[in-house]
Write a protein that holds these residues in place. Sequence first.
Motif, PDB file in Angstrom:
ATOM      1  N   ILE A  68      -0.596 -53.457  67.146  1.00 12.08           N
ATOM      2  CA  ILE A  68      -1.447 -52.268  67.152  1.00 12.08           C
ATOM      3  C   ILE A  68      -2.596 -52.440  68.144  1.00 12.08           C
ATOM      4  CG2 ILE A  68      -3.074 -50.906  65.752  1.00 12.08           C
ATOM      5  CD1 ILE A  68      -1.235 -51.567  63.341  1.00 12.08           C
ATOM      6  N   VAL A  69      -3.249 -53.594  68.092  1.00 11.41           N
ATOM      7  CA  VAL A  69      -4.381 -53.847  68.984  1.00 11.41           C
ATOM      8  C   VAL A  69      -3.939 -53.873  70.437  1.00 11.41           C
ATOM      9  CG1 VAL A  69      -6.162 -55.507  69.640  1.00 11.41           C
ATOM     10  CG2 VAL A  69      -5.707 -55.062  67.223  1.00 11.41           C
ATOM     11  N   GLU A  77      -7.374 -48.143  67.810  1.00  8.67           N
ATOM     12  CA  GLU A  77      -6.567 -47.691  66.670  1.00  8.67           C
ATOM     13  C   GLU A  77      -6.844 -48.557  65.433  1.00  8.67           C
ATOM     14  OE1 GLU A  77      -4.751 -45.123  66.465  1.00  8.67           O
ATOM     15  OE2 GLU A  77      -3.595 -45.486  64.638  1.00  8.67           O
ATOM     16  N   TRP A  78      -7.022 -49.852  65.653  1.00  8.39           N
ATOM     17  CA  TRP A  78      -7.151 -50.811  64.550  1.00  8.39           C
ATOM     18  C   TRP A  78      -8.370 -50.523  63.657  1.00  8.39           C
ATOM     19  CZ3 TRP A  78      -5.006 -53.439  61.103  1.00  8.39           C
ATOM     20  CH2 TRP A  78      -5.526 -54.616  60.556  1.00  8.39           C
ATOM     21  N   PRO A  79      -9.596 -50.433  64.233  1.00  5.36           N
ATOM     22  CA  PRO A  79     -10.726 -50.074  63.348  1.00  5.36           C
ATOM     23  C   PRO A  79     -10.541 -48.724  62.656  1.00  5.36           C
ATOM     24  CG  PRO A  79     -11.446 -50.339  65.649  1.00  5.36           C
ATOM     25  CD  PRO A  79     -10.034 -50.754  65.594  1.00  5.36           C
ATOM     26  N   ARG A 107       1.221 -60.810  75.225  1.00  8.17           N
ATOM     27  CA  ARG A 107       1.018 -60.209  73.898  1.00  8.17           C
ATOM     28  C   ARG A 107      -0.345 -59.500  73.807  1.00  8.17           C
ATOM     29  NH1 ARG A 107       3.771 -61.851  69.178  1.00  8.17           N
ATOM     30  NH2 ARG A 107       2.616 -60.089  68.361  1.00  8.17           N
ATOM     31  N   GLY A 108      -1.108 -59.561  74.900  1.00 11.48           N
ATOM     32  CA  GLY A 108      -2.351 -58.794  74.946  1.00 11.48           C
ATOM     33  C   GLY A 108      -3.606 -59.620  74.733  1.00 11.48           C
ATOM     34  N   MET A 109      -3.443 -60.938  74.647  1.00 11.45           N
ATOM     35  CA  MET A 109      -4.610 -61.771  74.384  1.00 11.45           C
ATOM     36  C   MET A 109      -5.408 -62.020  75.659  1.00 11.45           C
ATOM     37  SD  MET A 109      -4.258 -65.045  71.969  1.00 11.45           S
ATOM     38  CE  MET A 109      -3.495 -64.440  70.484  1.00 11.45           C
ATOM     39  N   LYS A 110      -6.716 -61.888  75.557  1.00 11.91           N
ATOM     40  CA  LYS A 110      -7.547 -62.079  76.742  1.00 11.91           C
ATOM     41  C   LYS A 110      -7.854 -63.572  76.943  1.00 11.91           C
ATOM     42  CE  LYS A 110      -9.656 -57.582  76.768  1.00 11.91           C
ATOM     43  NZ  LYS A 110     -10.654 -56.785  76.020  1.00 11.91           N
ATOM     44  N   PRO A 111      -7.985 -63.992  78.235  1.00  9.68           N
ATOM     45  CA  PRO A 111      -8.230 -65.417  78.522  1.00  9.68           C
ATOM     46  C   PRO A 111      -9.423 -65.991  77.757  1.00  9.68           C
ATOM     47  CG  PRO A 111      -7.753 -64.249  80.554  1.00  9.68           C
ATOM     48  CD  PRO A 111      -7.808 -63.211  79.481  1.00  9.68           C
ATOM     49  N   GLY A 112     -10.496 -65.225  77.686  1.00 10.14           N
ATOM     50  CA  GLY A 112     -11.682 -65.717  76.976  1.00 10.14           C
ATOM     51  C   GLY A 112     -11.383 -65.992  75.508  1.00 10.14           C
TER      52      GLY A 112
END
Length: 619
Positions: free
Chosen positions: A363-364, A370-372, A138-143
């Motif tokens: 979107i992110v 795009e989001w900001p 889903r695009g989430m980074k490990p950190g």
Amino acid sequence: MSDGVIDQIKQKLDILEVLGEYIRLTKAGRNWKARCPFHAEKTASFMVSPERQIWHCFGCGLGGDIFGFVMKIEGVEFGDALRLLARKAGVVLKKQDPQIQSQKKRLYEVCELAAKFFETQLHKTAAGKKAYQYLTERGMKPGVIKEWRLGWAHDNWRALGDFLKSRGYKDEEIEVAGLIIKREENNNSPRPPLNLRGGERSERALSHYYDRFRSRIIFPIFDSQGQVIAFGGRIFGEAAKKEDMAKYLNSPQTPLYDKSSVLYGLNRAKNEIRVKDLGVIVEGYMDLIMSHQAGVINAVASSGTALTESHLNIIGRYSKNLAMAFDSDEAGNMATRRSIDLASRRDFNVKVILMDAKDPADIVKKDPDEWPKLISGAKSVMDFYFSYAFARQDDKSSDGKREIRKILLTAIKSLASRTEQSEWLKELARRLRVDERDLLADMQKIRIDESERGQSPGGAPEVPAAVKTRLEGLEERFLGLYLNHPQPLADIVVAEEDFQNEDLARIFKELKKCLGNKKGEELLAALRKSLKPELKIKIEYLALQIEQHERTEKEIIQEAASCLVELRLLRLKNQLTELSFDIRDAQQAKDKDKLGKLLKKFNLISSELTKITASQADN
Ligand SMILES: [Zn+2]
């Protein structure tokens, strides 16, 4: 908090003394007045009644008792206002029971341990790895997964409960923390299979508790200090396709967790909200985390519920500017409207982030920049409603026009500023090609349901700052006169039906019941007893409004009588405007039958109107 302490404080403190520390009051007859501290004004419309111990601003509509005033002016919640005023009054508040305090401490420990347990399951087990993979897809980074302490709950009925018990916590405590559920016999709650995996001992199989979170990705929920107080669980993959599974499952209400006053992510966002002077509101946990990942840190999530009064009180400490993310379909949603209305009425400057994609998380994932951009291009609330209404309805057909009118007039009516109202009415008239005055008349007939309006916490309900139509104003004046001077007005024939505003109709109905031989304070006392709290404050406000001018008995009778005639005339005129719309529609539709009926009704009402006008001229 018991009413006893509140009353005790109110008895010891005088409203003039409390408010006098913040504003300069000058005497005005029986009451005192000041320039309102809550809105900008040149002439004083902020009234304080020492007899009633209430204040009310006739400019912006705010009002309440000393608690409401202190909450508003200090920007604090009810509890803090209570402590502040208790200290001033010399009233000692009971200290919290040490037993309750130690119970809370243990609940925090249980939640923290559970969060650690779920984290380990996510990172160290095979099933957890699948969940982890889903999150990264889903695009989430490990950190970020680590930072937000995401976890995994196994498909197991006892894993967490057993773990916490092995650490010395009792079933009852774990249940209060919302993590395990007691199994009720003979009901439909899900049942752990008696034949448990792993050859567990039969005595454990008979345990009366089972884990609340199973087979879910776990989002720990933090309080504003960053302590874990609850959990949200989300299904994914195959399980998400089953219809009987809720996508999200949350902790229930617990001594640590009150859903209506917790904003997810606030612990990390609060400082940035203050610095940017803007709070971004998204819906879900994923949206929020992805927003932070994209560098938009001044964001919090309402966790899928509509914004509540407490949410707004909390976020209002950091900024009065909000940008709410909705996809364009959500404009038709009651929950969306309620969130927007509530925030606007609480003097927030609300903008809407319009999204074409499903949610901020998507979107992110697609493009973090795009989001900001979307946030800085947030639209006004009215632009949001206009694009929704015109996109969904055919503005050429009369049905479509009526729908658009309905959606947008309600929205326009909710605007606090009259200037803005009239600007948007002009815009609507231009786009629908109708007479602006007709729209205005139509808008005045719309009643905004009072039950949708929030209540402030504690014993201090506020009179909401409402947009009043001329009709409502008249109804209030008439009822105020009646409340203050029931005897001279007893001969005027009035019925409950004379009030279109439901609250006023209800008050009038009760008033007639209480009337008897009572008058003045005796009558008000009887009335207070029989009314609901939100109506109680309304009668104080009505009485205060009338008290602003001295009147002789003769003047009272005359004013009430002309008020009543005006009321009835206005109602008939409104009916005629409405009928002329219907008549125009029927003409367009060439519906002769309907047209005939409508014209007949129109003539009836017209002649009634003429009759009243004529008899008024005779007098
Ligand atoms: Zn004011």
